[in-house]
Design a protein around this motif. Structure first.
Motif, PDB file in Angstrom:
ATOM      1  N   GLN A  31      42.486  15.548  69.776  1.00 24.24           N
ATOM      2  CA  GLN A  31      42.147  16.988  69.778  1.00 24.24           C
ATOM      3  C   GLN A  31      42.196  17.559  68.369  1.00 24.24           C
ATOM      4  O   GLN A  31      41.287  18.266  67.944  1.00 24.24           O
ATOM      5  N   VAL A  32      43.265  17.248  67.650  1.00 29.77           N
ATOM      6  CA  VAL A  32      43.415  17.772  66.280  1.00 29.77           C
ATOM      7  C   VAL A  32      42.290  17.243  65.404  1.00 29.77           C
ATOM      8  O   VAL A  32      41.672  17.982  64.633  1.00 29.77           O
ATOM      9  N   ASP A  35      39.150  19.167  66.140  1.00 30.98           N
ATOM     10  CA  ASP A  35      39.203  20.563  65.682  1.00 30.98           C
ATOM     11  C   ASP A  35      39.104  20.683  64.159  1.00 30.98           C
ATOM     12  O   ASP A  35      38.684  21.716  63.644  1.00 30.98           O
ATOM     13  N   TYR A  36      39.546  19.667  63.444  1.00 33.62           N
ATOM     14  CA  TYR A  36      39.577  19.759  61.973  1.00 33.62           C
ATOM     15  C   TYR A  36      38.570  18.820  61.315  1.00 33.62           C
ATOM     16  O   TYR A  36      38.681  18.530  60.127  1.00 33.62           O
ATOM     17  N   ILE A 106      49.489  21.782  59.515  1.00 33.34           N
ATOM     18  CA  ILE A 106      49.910  21.604  60.909  1.00 33.34           C
ATOM     19  C   ILE A 106      51.399  21.293  60.901  1.00 33.34           C
ATOM     20  O   ILE A 106      51.844  20.310  60.289  1.00 33.34           O
ATOM     21  N   SER A 132      45.508  28.034  56.806  1.00 32.02           N
ATOM     22  CA  SER A 132      45.720  28.123  58.251  1.00 32.02           C
ATOM     23  C   SER A 132      46.998  27.355  58.589  1.00 32.02           C
ATOM     24  O   SER A 132      47.355  26.399  57.895  1.00 32.02           O
ATOM     25  N   GLU A 134      48.835  25.821  62.147  1.00 32.43           N
ATOM     26  CA  GLU A 134      48.927  25.614  63.592  1.00 32.43           C
ATOM     27  C   GLU A 134      50.134  24.719  63.847  1.00 32.43           C
ATOM     28  O   GLU A 134      50.689  24.133  62.915  1.00 32.43           O
ATOM     29  N   VAL A 136      51.793  21.575  66.314  1.00 33.75           N
ATOM     30  CA  VAL A 136      51.734  20.568  67.375  1.00 33.75           C
ATOM     31  C   VAL A 136      53.172  20.215  67.738  1.00 33.75           C
ATOM     32  O   VAL A 136      53.988  19.919  66.865  1.00 33.75           O
ATOM     33  N   PRO A 150      52.616  31.327  68.993  1.00 35.47           N
ATOM     34  CA  PRO A 150      51.357  30.651  69.303  1.00 35.47           C
ATOM     35  C   PRO A 150      51.461  29.167  68.974  1.00 35.47           C
ATOM     36  O   PRO A 150      51.546  28.796  67.811  1.00 35.47           O
ATOM     37  N   VAL A 151      51.499  28.325  69.989  1.00 32.02           N
ATOM     38  CA  VAL A 151      51.545  26.877  69.755  1.00 32.02           C
ATOM     39  C   VAL A 151      50.267  26.281  70.327  1.00 32.02           C
ATOM     40  O   VAL A 151      50.042  26.305  71.533  1.00 32.02           O
ATOM     41  N   LYS A 152      49.408  25.802  69.427  1.00 28.62           N
ATOM     42  CA  LYS A 152      48.072  25.379  69.864  1.00 28.62           C
ATOM     43  C   LYS A 152      48.088  24.048  70.594  1.00 28.62           C
ATOM     44  O   LYS A 152      47.345  23.846  71.543  1.00 28.62           O
ATOM     45  N   TYR A 153      48.912  23.127  70.151  1.00 24.69           N
ATOM     46  CA  TYR A 153      48.903  21.776  70.720  1.00 24.69           C
ATOM     47  C   TYR A 153      50.280  21.436  71.318  1.00 24.69           C
ATOM     48  O   TYR A 153      51.265  21.320  70.585  1.00 24.69           O
TER      49      TYR A 153
END
Ligand SMILES: O=P(O)(O)OC[C@H]1O[C@H](OP(=O)(O)OP(=O)(O)O)[C@H](O)[C@@H]1O
Ligand code: HPA
Ligand SMILES: [Mg+2]
Length: 191
Positions: A31-32, A35-36, A106, A132, A134, A136, A150-153
């Motif tokens: 996923q990461v 997204d990147y 991240i 940015s 994020e 995980v 906010p925890v995206k993963y």
């Protein structure tokens, strides 16, 4: 359980097996990576020591199969000390070694419990001007949260119980277990 570990006798039950961790880590890395995919200067993974050490090592290797390139950085913070509840005071034991301004960061965590560590850390990283940030995390305890972050993963949502293994400790022990489990009650009663 796995083949057998030194600490198995202290474990009441396994919550997440070694195989589940492996599979979920690969999924999160994919996923990461997707997204990147378009970032040009790669990612900066910031491991929150000590708990996230195992997850960082495995997540970084899983990400390495797909890209983008990642640099590995380490911070050490502590708020639990010898106990099973957060002191609420996050102490920096080791700061970042480099400037993160302009980078895609991240944060790699083992667990989001009360959320106090991450809420503090995210404010700290924002002040260092990353492009940015994020997060995980392998584990999260939705019922324990005191500060919503906010925890995206997220790997696994788990019940509100103190867990050990795969980096997570009780009084600095049990980090080397390859799975995540709950301790037998008598372990807490030991002198
Ligand atoms: O959401 P919270 O309630 O803040 O809890 C999560 C944090 O607590 C643990 O660290 P700890 O302070 O035990 O340090 P350690 O990683 O060195 O064990 C864990 O590794 C997370 O960083
Ligand atoms: O459940 C936990 N176990 C070990 N360390 C922790 N730090 C926050 N929550 C936990
Ligand atoms: Mg700890």
């Amino acid at each position: 359980m796995t083949d057998g570990c030194w600490y198995d006798a202290d474990i009441d039950r396994v919550i997440i097996t070694e195989a589940q961790i492996r599979e979920k880590t690969a999924e999160l890395a994919k996923q990461v990576s997707a997204d990147y995919a378009s970032v040009e200067d790669g990612l900066l993974l910031v491991c929150v020591l000590k708990g996230a050490v195992m997850f960082m090592a495995d997540f970084a290797r899983a990400l390495g199969r797909h890209g983008p390139a990642a640099e590995l950085e380490f911070m050490a913070v502590s708020s639990y000390g010898q106990g099973t509840t957060s002191s609420g005071v996050v102490r920096i034991l080791k700061d970042l070694d480099r400037d993160i301004a302009g980078r895609h960061v991240i944060v790699v965590e083992d667990i989001v419990d009360s959320g106090l560590t991450l809420s503090w850390l995210l404010r700290y990283l924002a002040s260092r001007k990353a492009t940015s940030v994020e997060v995980v995390t392998l584990l999260r305890k939705p019922e324990a949260v005191k500060v919503s972050i906010p925890v995206k993963y997220v790997g696994f949502d788990i019940p509100n119980e103190f867990v050990v293994g795969y980096g997570l400790d009780f009084a600095e022990r049990y980090r080397e277990l390859p799975y995540v489990g709950v301790l037998k009650p008598e372990v807490y009663a030991r002198p």
